[in-house]
Write an enzyme that holds these catalytic residues in place. Structure first.
Site, PDB file in Angstrom:
ATOM      1  N   ASP A 142       0.833  -1.201   0.000  1.00 53.57           N
ATOM      2  CA  ASP A 142       0.000   0.000   0.000  1.00 53.57           C
ATOM      3  C   ASP A 142       0.868   1.252   0.000  1.00 53.57           C
ATOM      4  O   ASP A 142       1.934   1.279   0.613  1.00 53.57           O
ATOM      5  CB  ASP A 142      -0.927   0.018   1.218  1.00 53.57           C
ATOM      6  CG  ASP A 142      -0.173   0.163   2.531  1.00 53.57           C
ATOM      7  OD1 ASP A 142      -0.064   1.294   3.048  1.00 53.57           O
ATOM      8  OD2 ASP A 142       0.339  -0.856   3.043  1.00 53.57           O
ATOM      9  N   SER A 143       0.412   2.276  -0.735  1.00 49.46           N
ATOM     10  CA  SER A 143       1.063   3.581  -0.772  1.00 49.46           C
ATOM     11  C   SER A 143       2.528   3.430  -1.209  1.00 49.46           C
ATOM     12  O   SER A 143       2.793   2.878  -2.270  1.00 49.46           O
ATOM     13  CB  SER A 143       0.925   4.265   0.585  1.00 49.46           C
ATOM     14  OG  SER A 143       1.263   5.623   0.519  1.00 49.46           O
ATOM     15  N   ALA A 144       3.478   3.874  -0.388  1.00 48.44           N
ATOM     16  CA  ALA A 144       4.875   3.666  -0.743  1.00 48.44           C
ATOM     17  C   ALA A 144       5.184   2.182  -0.886  1.00 48.44           C
ATOM     18  O   ALA A 144       5.993   1.780  -1.732  1.00 48.44           O
ATOM     19  CB  ALA A 144       5.783   4.298   0.305  1.00 48.44           C
ATOM     20  N   HIS A 148      -7.084   7.888   0.356  1.00 48.73           N
ATOM     21  CA  HIS A 148      -5.853   7.115   0.205  1.00 48.73           C
ATOM     22  C   HIS A 148      -5.874   5.879   1.103  1.00 48.73           C
ATOM     23  O   HIS A 148      -6.158   5.969   2.303  1.00 48.73           O
ATOM     24  CB  HIS A 148      -4.679   8.030   0.575  1.00 48.73           C
ATOM     25  CG  HIS A 148      -3.328   7.430   0.384  1.00 48.73           C
ATOM     26  ND1 HIS A 148      -2.798   7.160  -0.852  1.00 48.73           N
ATOM     27  CD2 HIS A 148      -2.383   7.068   1.292  1.00 48.73           C
ATOM     28  CE1 HIS A 148      -1.574   6.665  -0.710  1.00 48.73           C
ATOM     29  NE2 HIS A 148      -1.304   6.596   0.584  1.00 48.73           N
TER      30      HIS A 148
END
Length: 303
Positions: free
Chosen positions: A141-143, A266
């Site tokens: 997830d995300s980074a 997000h």
């Protein structure tokens, strides 16, 4: 999928306490306090090591032979397997896959490419353990989503066999911050500002080129990567990272699916149990991963 649920999640993020000029230690502690959730009761959690780094082993009671490597988010600066036990264990349980969540090195103490090196070492270690690539899947997830894609690229370039597939939630894949949604979604995003995302990039890159492919996989050659599922919410600055990653993958002949849920933020998947869209997204991701791992188990020559 109710408007009240979405509004409650949005308000939760917008009303979160803001501390002026926090230290890095305070940022990490605050992130852990805000994000940490336990996994479901049917998932056993134990500390382990993978590729020379600490990790958490998350094993559902119903786990089959497939394996999932999970890479947590936090802008390459925050987070750990502990902060992401909830989401990783939810995915493990729903996909019925034994999962290893990697504690890769964080910036600014360990800038790029330390995280990619750790991701590749973990992938290589799973293969060395005897995990068949046809039964191995990745998620992040995300980074951690960006890192999952970078790990796939690094493994391909190292000549390692490709895994069965990967799922990325709200992936951060452009450290140049060049997506149009960085400006068009400024009011819609309840979590980030462009300045906050830039601060993470500055820590991680330590003066290096933000457009290099393993830092920003949206600029990479993605040919030869396994099937990808890309999920995002429409209320996030990084929406265009997800959209452009999917477009780049498609242009490079990668089997890719993009799903965008309206009016959620997000990594909305972290709101499992409170937001219907989160549970729907996790179920979709689990099906994607389990189908591909099971296909590997059923392949000719599989034991």
């Amino acid at each position: 999928m109710t408007r009240k649920q979405r509004e409650a999640v949005d308000a939760l993020h917008r009303n979160a306490p803001v501390h002026p000029n926090p230290t890095l230690a305070e940022q990490r502690a605050g992130f852990a306090g805000a994000l940490s959730r336990p996994g479901p009761d049917n998932v056993a959690v134990r500390e382990t090591e993978l590729g020379g780094r600490p990790a958490l082993d998350l094993t559902p009671a119903t786990a089959g032979r497939g394996r999932l490597l999970y890479l947590h988010g936090g802008g390459y600066v925050l987070g750990s397997p502990g902060t992401h036990t909830g989401i990783a264990a939810q995915l493990a349980s729903r996909a019925r896959l034994r999962t290893t969540s990697l504690d890769y090195r964080l910036a600014p103490e360990h800038p790029f490419p330390a995280a990619v090196d750790d991701g590749l070492a973990a992938y290589r270690a799973l293969l060395d353990e005897g995990v068949r690539p046809e039964e191995l899947v990745l998620a992040g997830d995300s980074a951690g989503g960006g890192l999952a894609v970078a790990t796939l690229i690094a493994a391909r370039d190292a000549g390692l066999p490709r895994p069965a597939g990967a799922v990325v939630f709200s992936p951060w894949v452009d450290l140049t911050l060049g997506g149009q949604s960085m400006s068009t979604k400024k009011d819609a995003d309840p979590i980030f500002t462009p300045e906050a995302i830039q601060a993470f990039a500055t820590h991680y890159l330590a003066g290096q080129d933000p457009a290099q492919p393993l830092a920003s996989p949206v600029f990479a050659d993605l040919r030869g990567l396994p099937p990808l599922l890309v999920q995002a919410g429409s209320n996030e600055l990084l929406l265009d990272d997800a959209v452009r990653l999917a477009a780049r993958a498609a242009a490079d002949d990668v089997d890719v699916t993009l799903r965008v849920w309206a009016q959620v933020p997000h990594v909305f998947q972290n709101h499992f149990g409170h937001l219907d869209e989160a549970d729907e997204a996790l179920d979709e991701a689990a099906r994607f991963l389990s189908v591909r791992a099971e296909a590997g188990r059923e392949a000719p020559g599989a034991d």
